[in-house]
Write a protein that holds these residues in place. Sequence first.
Motif, mmCIF file in Angstrom:
data_model
loop_
_atom_site.group_PDB
_atom_site.id
_atom_site.type_symbol
_atom_site.label_atom_id
_atom_site.label_comp_id
_atom_site.label_asym_id
_atom_site.label_seq_id
_atom_site.Cartn_x
_atom_site.Cartn_y
_atom_site.Cartn_z
ATOM 1 N N ALA A 176 0.829 -1.208 0.000
ATOM 2 C CA ALA A 176 0.000 0.000 0.000
ATOM 3 C C ALA A 176 0.863 1.258 0.000
ATOM 4 C CB ALA A 176 -0.924 -0.007 1.222
ATOM 5 N N ILE A 177 1.932 1.260 0.814
ATOM 6 C CA ILE A 177 2.833 2.418 0.854
ATOM 7 C C ILE A 177 3.481 2.636 -0.501
ATOM 8 C CG2 ILE A 177 4.923 3.379 1.912
ATOM 9 C CD1 ILE A 177 4.250 1.590 4.386
ATOM 10 N N CYS A 180 1.015 3.959 -3.059
ATOM 11 C CA CYS A 180 0.716 5.375 -2.822
ATOM 12 C C CYS A 180 1.777 6.274 -3.440
ATOM 13 C CB CYS A 180 0.609 5.646 -1.319
ATOM 14 S SG CYS A 180 -0.918 5.035 -0.563
ATOM 15 N N TYR A 181 3.035 5.878 -3.338
ATOM 16 C CA TYR A 181 4.088 6.739 -3.885
ATOM 17 C C TYR A 181 4.253 6.593 -5.385
ATOM 18 C CZ TYR A 181 5.390 9.231 0.190
ATOM 19 O OH TYR A 181 5.348 10.114 1.233
ATOM 20 N N VAL A 183 1.598 6.476 -7.223
ATOM 21 C CA VAL A 183 0.570 7.459 -7.582
ATOM 22 C C VAL A 183 1.107 8.877 -7.456
ATOM 23 C CG1 VAL A 183 -1.686 8.419 -6.937
ATOM 24 C CG2 VAL A 183 -1.346 5.929 -6.968
ATOM 25 N N GLU A 184 1.814 9.166 -6.355
ATOM 26 C CA GLU A 184 2.360 10.511 -6.126
ATOM 27 C C GLU A 184 3.320 10.922 -7.248
ATOM 28 O OE1 GLU A 184 1.264 12.538 -4.060
ATOM 29 O OE2 GLU A 184 0.940 11.721 -2.055
ATOM 30 N N VAL A 306 -3.678 10.440 -0.542
ATOM 31 C CA VAL A 306 -2.752 9.329 -0.786
ATOM 32 C C VAL A 306 -1.563 9.409 0.171
ATOM 33 C CG1 VAL A 306 -1.086 8.420 -2.453
ATOM 34 C CG2 VAL A 306 -3.410 8.953 -3.184
ATOM 35 N N THR A 309 -2.687 8.204 3.555
ATOM 36 C CA THR A 309 -2.891 6.756 3.539
ATOM 37 C C THR A 309 -1.562 6.030 3.689
ATOM 38 O OG1 THR A 309 -4.835 6.999 2.102
ATOM 39 C CG2 THR A 309 -3.805 4.821 2.199
ATOM 40 N N ALA A 310 -0.544 6.499 2.967
ATOM 41 C CA ALA A 310 0.784 5.900 3.079
ATOM 42 C C ALA A 310 1.338 6.077 4.487
ATOM 43 C CB ALA A 310 1.728 6.536 2.053
#
Length: 435
Positions: A176-177, A180-181, A183-184, A306, A309-310
């Motif tokens: 998940a982490i 998220c990154y 996506v970033e 996001v 969330t991370a």
Amino acid sequence: MSDTATRTGMTDRTVEAIRDVLAGRTRRFSPLLFAGPAVIASIAYMDPGNFATNIQAGAKYGYALLWVVLMANVIAMLFQALSAKLGIVTGRNLAEMCRVHFPQPVVYAMWIVSEVAAMATDLAEFLGGAIGLSLLLHIPLLTGMGVTALLTYGILMFEARGFRPIEIIIGALVAAIALCYVVEMFVAPVDWGAAALGSVVPRLPDAGALTIAVGIVGATIMPHAIFLHSGLTQNRAPARNDDERRQLLRFSNIEVLIALAVAGLVNMAMVVMAASAFHAGHSDVAEIETAYSTLTPLLGAAASGVFLTALLASGLSSSAVGTMAGQMIMQGFVGFRIPVIVRRLVTMIPAFIVVWLGVNSTSALVISQVVLSFALPAPVIALLMFTRRKDIMGAFANSRLTNIAAIVGTVVILALNVVLLLQTFGVDIPGLPSS
């Protein structure tokens, strides 16, 4: 369930599958049977302390300190691989080896230092998760801390069912982490040329950069992760001969390389995101809360969501792993365990004190990482001492090249700590920019 399965925390079916692989009867999906220890250890390299130091590094210095993140991750790979090797070859974890081979005063001193490091670790991890919950759900920080404590304790309860369930939970949070990154990186306007240059050209723009650099090292190469990895591998798949140990080491090294490469890329992504979003017009962003509130107008609500969330996934998973490591360290050094809930309460106390006193949470996170950097030399030096000895490791003692690389890594860590200590006391160091 057989005695072997009970001791290792695996089902009889898994034990039999591992035996088949080691005996050469099957190789299908064999690496997956041994995956887990490095994934759990890797969460220490993506904890909220990394968020704090990486945000400050990227916001204030742009891409200039990416080389520190890369260097720290390469050193971490080496020491995590050595820790895993110690557990596989000797059947003991690093803390147990210290208790057996060092004088009692040294053992107790290392235990105290390690416990202080565990508290600093839990401060970063627990506080980071609470900040994430507080901002995501718009609840008071103290309430977020209470919820984080309950969720972490819930994760730890799965440990009673063997190591595979908790490995799956931690692995999912790591994924998940990382997601998220990913996506970033698509949202932030990254200067990839400057990022590539900052990754390979070492420079420290000023004395403040040195402080953050040491914080990055402390947040990346963590004492509890080095202790924990040897414990996760010591009974994972007990080898009956040197050929089986070589196979286990091969699988372990592959897992370390993959898991820590992912962790390293996530850390570099944190710096890149902060550099691209904040450095040009918001270089004063130094707090997680400020980063969140600044991201919303700059990159949109999705980017800030996001990010949180991370942070939440990082805080929950790393806090659970930190508690596991604390138990292993205590049992290894002094030979006894305490209930998990007691362990959680003891290591949570500093975080609650920080919030109660009104200390800036992100500053506390960065300081905790510097404390970890000072606690790091003890396990690193001990690990090097044990893994180079033929009377302990036999045919698996470090090669000359490995010893040289480990010594260089240790010297780098010690040098950074000495320079920071001198800087803290106002001693000018030739060749380094002054404050």
